[in-house]
Design an enzyme around this catalytic site. Structure first.
Site, PDB file in Angstrom:
ATOM      1  N   ALA A 284      40.856  44.610  29.712  1.00  0.00           N
ATOM      2  CA  ALA A 284      40.582  45.939  29.275  1.00  0.00           C
ATOM      3  C   ALA A 284      40.732  46.499  30.535  1.00  0.00           C
ATOM      4  CB  ALA A 284      39.671  46.343  28.141  1.00  0.00           C
TER       5      ALA A 284
ATOM      6  N   GLU B 272      42.929  38.282  24.692  1.00  0.00           N
ATOM      7  CA  GLU B 272      42.863  38.543  23.318  1.00  0.00           C
ATOM      8  C   GLU B 272      44.372  38.801  22.970  1.00  0.00           C
ATOM      9  OE1 GLU B 272      39.470  41.079  24.171  1.00  0.00           O
ATOM     10  OE2 GLU B 272      38.622  40.555  22.262  1.00  0.00           O
TER      11      GLU B 272
HETATM   12  N1  CAA Z   1      40.232  46.404  34.775  1.00  0.00           N
HETATM   13  C1  CAA Z   1      40.464  47.263  35.795  1.00  0.00           C
HETATM   14  N2  CAA Z   1      40.919  46.935  37.042  1.00  0.00           N
HETATM   15  C2  CAA Z   1      41.014  45.749  37.209  1.00  0.00           C
HETATM   16  C3  CAA Z   1      40.690  44.916  36.262  1.00  0.00           C
HETATM   17  C4  CAA Z   1      40.372  45.257  34.740  1.00  0.00           C
HETATM   18  N3  CAA Z   1      39.673  44.321  33.848  1.00  0.00           N
HETATM   19  N4  CAA Z   1      40.851  43.460  36.778  1.00  0.00           N
HETATM   20  C5  CAA Z   1      41.219  43.730  38.024  1.00  0.00           C
HETATM   21  N5  CAA Z   1      41.425  44.989  38.290  1.00  0.00           N
HETATM   22  C6  CAA Z   1      41.710  45.499  39.568  1.00  0.00           C
HETATM   23  C7  CAA Z   1      40.520  45.381  40.636  1.00  0.00           C
HETATM   24  O1  CAA Z   1      39.718  46.447  40.410  1.00  0.00           O
HETATM   25  C8  CAA Z   1      41.147  45.674  41.923  1.00  0.00           C
HETATM   26  O2  CAA Z   1      41.566  47.080  42.073  1.00  0.00           O
HETATM   27  P1  CAA Z   1      40.941  47.659  43.394  1.00  0.00           P
HETATM   28  O3  CAA Z   1      42.258  46.998  44.431  1.00  0.00           O
HETATM   29  O4  CAA Z   1      41.587  49.047  43.224  1.00  0.00           O
HETATM   30  O5  CAA Z   1      39.931  47.382  43.912  1.00  0.00           O
HETATM   31  C9  CAA Z   1      42.783  45.019  41.689  1.00  0.00           C
HETATM   32  O6  CAA Z   1      42.793  44.883  40.124  1.00  0.00           O
HETATM   33  C10 CAA Z   1      42.564  43.541  42.243  1.00  0.00           C
HETATM   34  O7  CAA Z   1      41.698  42.880  41.480  1.00  0.00           O
HETATM   35  P2  CAA Z   1      40.694  42.111  42.536  1.00  0.00           P
HETATM   36  O8  CAA Z   1      40.564  42.558  44.054  1.00  0.00           O
HETATM   37  O9  CAA Z   1      39.329  41.848  41.757  1.00  0.00           O
HETATM   38  O10 CAA Z   1      41.341  40.537  42.598  1.00  0.00           O
HETATM   39  P3  CAA Z   1      40.671  39.158  42.828  1.00  0.00           P
HETATM   40  O11 CAA Z   1      41.804  38.026  43.179  1.00  0.00           O
HETATM   41  O12 CAA Z   1      39.641  38.967  43.644  1.00  0.00           O
HETATM   42  O13 CAA Z   1      40.055  38.894  41.465  1.00  0.00           O
HETATM   43  C11 CAA Z   1      40.155  38.598  38.981  1.00  0.00           C
HETATM   44  C12 CAA Z   1      41.019  38.628  40.423  1.00  0.00           C
HETATM   45  C13 CAA Z   1      39.260  37.355  38.866  1.00  0.00           C
HETATM   46  C14 CAA Z   1      41.002  38.587  37.687  1.00  0.00           C
HETATM   47  C15 CAA Z   1      39.057  39.821  38.979  1.00  0.00           C
HETATM   48  O14 CAA Z   1      39.984  41.074  39.224  1.00  0.00           O
HETATM   49  C16 CAA Z   1      38.407  40.163  37.713  1.00  0.00           C
HETATM   50  O15 CAA Z   1      37.357  39.531  37.520  1.00  0.00           O
HETATM   51  N6  CAA Z   1      38.743  40.952  36.928  1.00  0.00           N
HETATM   52  C17 CAA Z   1      37.991  41.567  35.575  1.00  0.00           C
HETATM   53  C18 CAA Z   1      38.282  40.666  34.666  1.00  0.00           C
HETATM   54  C19 CAA Z   1      37.429  40.945  33.335  1.00  0.00           C
HETATM   55  O16 CAA Z   1      36.234  41.163  33.426  1.00  0.00           O
HETATM   56  N7  CAA Z   1      38.036  41.190  32.271  1.00  0.00           N
HETATM   57  C20 CAA Z   1      37.318  41.584  31.090  1.00  0.00           C
HETATM   58  C21 CAA Z   1      37.403  43.224  31.074  1.00  0.00           C
HETATM   59  S1  CAA Z   1      36.448  43.892  29.543  1.00  0.00           S
HETATM   60  C22 CAA Z   1      37.417  43.524  28.192  1.00  0.00           C
HETATM   61  O17 CAA Z   1      38.740  42.933  28.219  1.00  0.00           O
HETATM   62  C23 CAA Z   1      36.972  44.305  26.894  1.00  0.00           C
HETATM   63  C24 CAA Z   1      37.795  43.910  25.707  1.00  0.00           C
HETATM   64  O18 CAA Z   1      37.586  42.813  24.903  1.00  0.00           O
HETATM   65  C25 CAA Z   1      38.032  44.933  25.032  1.00  0.00           C
END
Ligand code: CAA
Length: 255
Positions: free
Chosen positions: A64, A113
């Protein structure tokens, strides 16, 4: 549509989530676009299978959209989850035609999910899968606490959710979370070939099978009774006539 691409070819529809700058994270608009795409595809008799994938080779869906919900309060948090279930995740699970998730990279949080709401999953070997919500002070909110234990068992689901760790595509295969792991360059073709096999069979029988199988996972109904009823209904259809006549005439059926 801005964040979702739709293609339909030879009975197979594909929805591609396209927000490359946010690793295809599901914001409100993307969920709405996916939701609105599903209804006409469900009703279109030319469409027999749906594939859902993410744009690019890095991410299926990275969850999300964290930026969008970071300031939410308790009520808004509950609404976010409820709207997601109703608009998208339950709609995919109950979609009348098989939905294949082509997991082409990170499938995290709401992304995993989404893949789990699909009927089955094929992953590329660079995919990483996990429910990292507890690392954000959350729990999975789009069905992950329910669908992950159904697929991998309670113990592995609790381990994945409480450690917030990602697993490799190979481990996901060993645990039954994905059906097959292929090289990234082969993912699209593998999913198309599986979809073609499904599309060759009776669309009526395929939908009936989905209803019976899903019935077994619904506490409110008896799956065996649904199977009996759906089996009986098949006998009143043109597809049953064509399938059995084709067998007896030693030719391929034409559904
Ligand atoms: N939401 C919003 N933006 C996201 C995102 C997310 N879930 N995942 C990645 N992005 C964005 C980053 O913020 C980044 O944007 P900027 O360049 O503007 O900073 C861009 O995508 C690229 O991401 P990274 O620079 O972080 O890329 P990376 O290769 O270093 O890491 C990753 C990749 C491990 C997938 C990392 O992006 C990450 O950990 N993302 C979040 C994963 C996460 O926690 N997902 C769960 C979300 S909560 C949820 O889903 C709730 C639910 O059940 C309803």
């Amino acid at each position: 549509m801005e964040n979702v691409l739709l293609e339909v070819n030879n009975h197979i529809a594909q929805l591609t989530i396209h927000r490359p700058k946010a690793l295809n994270a599901l914001n409100k608009q993307t969920i709405a676009e996916l939701s609105e795409s599903l209804d006409p595809l469900a009703e279109n008799p030319k469409v027999r299978v749906l594939i859902i994938t993410g744009s690019g080779e890095k991410a299926f869906v990275a969850g999300a959209d964290i930026k969008e919900f970071a300031g939410f309060d308790v009520k808004e948090g509950a609404q976010l989850a409820a709207a997601g279930h109703e608009m998208l995740f339950d709609k995919i699970e109950n979609f009348p035609k098989p939905v294949i998730a082509a997991v082409n990279g990170f499938a995290l949080g709401g992304g995993l999910e989404l893949a789990m709401a699909c009927h089955f999953r094929i992953a590329s070997d660079n995919a990483r899968l996990g429910l990292p919500e507890t690392s954000l002070g959350l729990i999975p909110g789009y069905g992950g606490t329910q669908r992950l234990p159904q697929l991998v068992g309670k113990g592995k689901a609790i381990e994945m959710i409480t450690t917030a760790s990602m697993i490799t595509a190979q481990d996901a295969y060993k645990w039954g979370l994905v059906n097959q792991v292929v090289a990234p360059a082969e993912l699209a073709d593998t999913c198309q070939k599986i979809a073609q096999k499904i599309a060759f069979n009776s669309p009526m029988a395929v939908s009936a099978a989905l209803r019976a199988i899903s019935g077994g996972f619904n506490d409110k109904v008896n799956g065996y009774n649904i199977e009996i009823s759906e089996f009986g209904k098949c006998f009143g259809t043109d597809d049953f006539k064509e399938g059995t006549i084709a067998f007896l005439e030693k030719r391929k059926p034409n559904f």
